[in-house]
Design a protein around this motif. Structure first.
Motif, mmCIF file in Angstrom:
data_model
loop_
_atom_site.group_PDB
_atom_site.id
_atom_site.type_symbol
_atom_site.label_atom_id
_atom_site.label_comp_id
_atom_site.label_asym_id
_atom_site.label_seq_id
_atom_site.Cartn_x
_atom_site.Cartn_y
_atom_site.Cartn_z
ATOM 1 N N LYS A 666 0.819 -1.213 0.000
ATOM 2 C CA LYS A 666 0.000 0.000 0.000
ATOM 3 C C LYS A 666 0.854 1.265 0.000
ATOM 4 N N GLY A 667 2.051 1.157 0.510
ATOM 5 C CA GLY A 667 2.921 2.334 0.528
ATOM 6 C C GLY A 667 3.680 2.550 -0.769
ATOM 7 N N PHE A 668 3.482 1.669 -1.770
ATOM 8 C CA PHE A 668 4.190 1.810 -3.044
ATOM 9 C C PHE A 668 3.693 3.056 -3.759
ATOM 10 N N PRO A 669 4.566 3.859 -4.276
ATOM 11 C CA PRO A 669 4.141 5.122 -4.920
ATOM 12 C C PRO A 669 3.131 4.865 -6.024
ATOM 13 N N PHE A 673 6.022 9.154 -12.000
ATOM 14 C CA PHE A 673 7.479 9.238 -11.921
ATOM 15 C C PHE A 673 8.043 8.548 -10.680
ATOM 16 N N PRO A 674 7.453 8.773 -9.445
ATOM 17 C CA PRO A 674 7.953 8.027 -8.275
ATOM 18 C C PRO A 674 7.780 6.518 -8.428
ATOM 19 N N ALA A 675 6.668 6.107 -9.053
ATOM 20 C CA ALA A 675 6.461 4.661 -9.243
ATOM 21 C C ALA A 675 7.530 4.078 -10.157
ATOM 22 N N LEU A 676 7.854 4.826 -11.218
ATOM 23 C CA LEU A 676 8.906 4.352 -12.131
ATOM 24 C C LEU A 676 10.248 4.254 -11.411
ATOM 25 N N SER A 677 10.546 5.261 -10.577
ATOM 26 C CA SER A 677 11.804 5.223 -9.822
ATOM 27 C C SER A 677 11.844 4.025 -8.888
ATOM 28 N N SER A 678 10.718 3.721 -8.231
ATOM 29 C CA SER A 678 10.677 2.583 -7.300
ATOM 30 C C SER A 678 10.855 1.264 -8.036
ATOM 31 N N ILE A 679 10.184 1.143 -9.198
ATOM 32 C CA ILE A 679 10.319 -0.100 -9.974
ATOM 33 C C ILE A 679 11.766 -0.297 -10.414
ATOM 34 N N THR A 722 13.346 7.409 -4.841
ATOM 35 C CA THR A 722 12.296 6.642 -4.158
ATOM 36 C C THR A 722 12.203 7.033 -2.688
ATOM 37 N N LEU A 723 13.319 7.061 -1.991
ATOM 38 C CA LEU A 723 13.314 7.387 -0.554
ATOM 39 C C LEU A 723 12.890 8.830 -0.317
ATOM 40 N N SER A 724 13.238 9.749 -1.205
ATOM 41 C CA SER A 724 12.807 11.136 -1.070
ATOM 42 C C SER A 724 11.291 11.236 -1.150
ATOM 43 N N THR A 729 6.124 11.874 1.644
ATOM 44 C CA THR A 729 4.780 11.339 1.901
ATOM 45 C C THR A 729 4.562 11.133 3.397
ATOM 46 N N SER A 730 5.574 10.609 4.090
ATOM 47 C CA SER A 730 5.471 10.384 5.548
ATOM 48 C C SER A 730 5.315 11.704 6.289
#
Length: 736
Positions: A666-669, A673-679, A722-724, A729-730
């Motif tokens: 659920k915390g996955f962007p 663009f953030p989703a692409l960075s996470s993948i 991704t961490l940024s 978000t947090s």
């Protein structure tokens, strides 16, 4: 008996090369010149630069144009040399040169500050490339050149301006003039006015710089005359005649014809009939060598002869001698010399005075064993076919028999299909050796005598080779009284049997044999010697002398004690026979002789230290034998698989723990663009784990580290993004 051919003597090989090389006959222009042209003239982006002259570049021009403009005053001359050479030899591709050079030519012609040489270089290049130059530009250039001719006060100013104006006359914006080769031809209806209204005055101004010996001065202030300048002046005068709006005074042309005859009276010569023009060094001017000077005269004389009526009174033998000089140069290694050779020969090929016919031998080494034919080619300097003619072998002589010809008056047969004259030499009963062949050419049509020059009687050096028989070879040991202690051993070179002799210092070793040619005559080779090689590598060489149709040597070991350093032991016996006419020159091991010699006195000289081959350290080294440690005993396969299962248990526990804690995505962007960075970040981690696996299975450490470095940079970038995102978000969640 035929000697063993497995080993050839070095001395015999060197002898053959030294004797054969000087016999090479002159050859017409060949494919070797065409290959050399492509190597000497190499364009850089379509240009032929030589050195940087310096220039100021407009901002909007392409970098190719800027580079070409840097070489403005230098590259156009080199470009013309290359294009002209390619055109004559029929090689090279000019499309790229055309695209790169035509803008340079156009800019040069439009430049208000161009010098006579600048116009001259640009127009010469354009005469071959056929650049698209407007009529207005050519009219303007023609007007400037006519003004330059009016104000000219030196020979070079006249030359550049007149020849430049001539090229304006032959230029047409719709015509590619790549066929323009050798002659000053008057072109009509070109649409550009390039006529000299005061041709008589210009002719007189150039003629005023001539000297009584046929040479010219570069300007009126210089008292020194030059042969090189004579060629320049004659070419300029030919241009004036071509540009004249009427006929030039024939009396003036007659005077120039007389000057040309005077000029040829000063020609230099070699003993073989080769002729050339030599330029003496003039203070303050650049020295021109024989090739450049001869080329200048050839261009000038041929150009002048092409535009005047009548024929110049120059003997055909002189034109032939000049052609011979230009061909004996071979293939020059400098581009300017190469151009001068090819360009001047092209004028000789098409001149109106006399066209030389070159008699050449495809091979000057003929084998009696393979029954080679004597072949002769007769062509022009560029290899074009000659008119119908007959080649006669007038005389064949050898240095071994002074002033006694072996063959006379033999007519060669003609192979029309291959354009070669040939003669079978086997029926002539000519033995092996070095011969001087003298040829004469007879033209079938008497009218051709006024067109072609045959060079008179020509001579060439030819080698006839064949197998030499070693007859009655014997070797043995003699007592001091000259009587044999044992019968002489007959040698058989066709077998591998080696003789084994034993002797002491009171005995002698004798070797004798005869050398017989294919026709049964006694043969005297250039080198005949034996070599005694001691087991300590000390060598001694002895020359064999010929006596009464036989070669023999008798080694008195008592007299040779000091020469062989009192060295007892085994000596290897080698016989070397070599000559350029021998097809079976050899270095043959006859066997060995065991010598028993007395002890050396105290003050006798010792053998010299043997040289060490400095390249021996690069030879094969002694093989290194290494015994590896016996591998440790491995555990049973079942135990290994059991241990593998235990190592996988923590991974299973980790997965069970994730399920127990209710881990989810659920915390996955969700943003693109953030989703692409996470993948990409997770894919990078997976790629790193895969790289570790490949390291154990296939890759070495260095390959793994290089790939890991690249993956590390990728992970840092994607992980930071991704961490940024997760941190931001947090923070928003806590704030809300």
């Amino acid at each position: 008996m035929a000697p063993d051919h497995g080993s050839f003597g070095l001395g015999a090989l060197i002898c053959a090369l030294m004797l054969i090389c000087p016999t090479a006959s002159i050859r017409p222009i060949s494919d070797a010149h065409r290959s050399a042209a492509l190597e000497l003239f190499v364009p850089v982006d379509g240009l032929f630069p030589r050195f940087v002259c310096g220039a100021v570049f407009p901002d909007k021009l392409s970098w190719q144009w800027q580079i070409s403009n840097m070489f403005f005053g230098c590259s156009l001359e080199e470009t013309y040399h290359a294009l002209r050479t390619f055109l004559i030899l029929g090689v090279g591709e000019t499309s790229e040169i055309n695209r790169a050079t035509c803008p340079v030519v156009l800019e040069k012609l439009k430049s208000p500050s161009s010098s006579p040489k600048g116009f001259y270089d640009a127009l010469r290049v354009n005469s071959i490339l056929g650049c698209q130059i407007g009529s207005e530009t050519l009219e303007d250039v023609a007007s400037q050149l006519r003004d330059l001719i009016k104000g000219a006060d030196s020979l070079m100013d006249f030359y550049y301006s007149v020849i430049g104006l001539l090229h304006v006359k032959i230029c047409d914006k719709t015509t590619n003039l790549s066929w323009y080769l050798n002659h000053f031809v008057i072109f009509l209806g070109q649409g550009v006015s390039a006529v000299l209204s005061d041709a008589q005055g210009v002719f007189h101004s150039i003629k005023a710089l001539s000297q009584s010996d046929g040479r010219w001065r570069f300007d009126s202030n210089n008292a020194e005359s030059s042969t090189y300048a004579a060629g320049i002046a004659l070419e300029a005068l030919a241009g004036v005649v071509s540009l004249a709006d009427g006929e030039v005074d024939q009396s003036k042309i007659g005077i120039v014809k007389h000057d040309i005859v005077k000029l040829f009276d000063s020609i230099k010569s070699y003993d073989d009939g080769t002729l050339y023009f030599h330029e003496k060094h003039i203070d303050g001017s650049e020295y021109e060598g024989p090739l450049a000077t001869t080329a200048s005269v050839v261009r000038g004389v041929a150009s002048f002869a092409a535009v005047v009526s009548g024929k110049l009174n120059i003997p055909g033998d002189k034109i032939f001698g000049i052609a011979k000089f230009l061909l004996t140069i071979g293939v020059p290694g400098i581009s300017k010399d190469f151009f001068n050779q090819i360009d001047s020969l092209s004028y000789i090929e098409n001149n109106r005075i006399s066209i030389p016919l070159i008699l050449s031998l495809p091979s000057t080494v003929l084998s009696l064993t393979t029954k080679d034919q004597l072949k002769v080619e007769v062509t022009t300097v560029f290899g074009s076919a000659a008119p119908p003619l007959t080649v006669n072998l007038v005389q064949t002589s050898t240095s071994e028999v002074k002033n006694t010809p072996t063959v006379e008056n033999q007519e060669l047969q003609f192979d029309q299909e291959n354009n070669i004259h040939y003669l079978d030499i086997v029926p002539l009963k000519i033995d092996i050796g070095k011969y001087t062949l003298k040829f004469e050419i007879s033209l079938h049509d008497p009218e051709n005598l006024n067109i072609y020059a045959t060079g008179g009687r020509m001579q060439y050096l030819v080698f006839l080779t064949g197998y030499v028989k070693v007859d009655k070879p014997q070797i043995g040991v003699l007592d001091t009284d000259g009587e044999s202690s044992a019968s002489l051993v007959k040698l058989d070179f066709s077998k591998l049997d080696k003789v084994s002799l034993v002797a002491n210092h009171l005995q002698k070793m004798r070797l004798s044999f005869q050398l017989v040619t294919p026709l049964g005559h006694t043969f005297k080779p250039h080198q005949v010697y034996i070599k005694l090689r001691h087991e300590s590598k000390v060598e001694h060489i002895f020359q064999l002398e010929s006596s009464a149709r036989q070669y023999k040597i008798q080694l008195d070991f008592l007299a040779l004690l000091e020469q062989i350093y009192y060295l007892s032991g085994r000596y290897e016996i080698e016989l070397a026979i070599g000559d350029a006419a021998m097809e079976n020159s050899f270095l043959h091991i006859l066997g060995h002789i065991d010598l028993t010699l007395p002890d050396p006195p105290e003050k006798v000289s010792r053998p010299p230290p043997q040289s060490v081959d400095r390249y021996s350290r690069f030879g094969p080294k002694q093989e290194i034998l290494h015994i590896f440690r016996t591998p440790e005993k491995r555990p049973p396969k079942e135990l290994s698989f059991t241990f593998l299962g235990f190592t996988l248990l923590p991974l299973g526990g980790f997965l069970i723990g994730l399920l127990t804690l209710g881990v989810n995505l659920k915390g996955f962007p969700s943003s693109s663009f953030p989703a692409l960075s996470s993948i990409l970040f997770h894919a990078g981690i997976a790629a790193t784990l895969l790289l570790y696996g490949l390291f154990w299975l296939k890759f070495d450490l260095f390959t793994t580290l290089k790939l890991l470095g690249l993956l590390g940079v990728f992970l840092v970038f994607t992980g930071h993004r991704t961490l940024s995102y997760l941190a931001s978000t947090s923070t928003k969640t806590k704030t809300n």
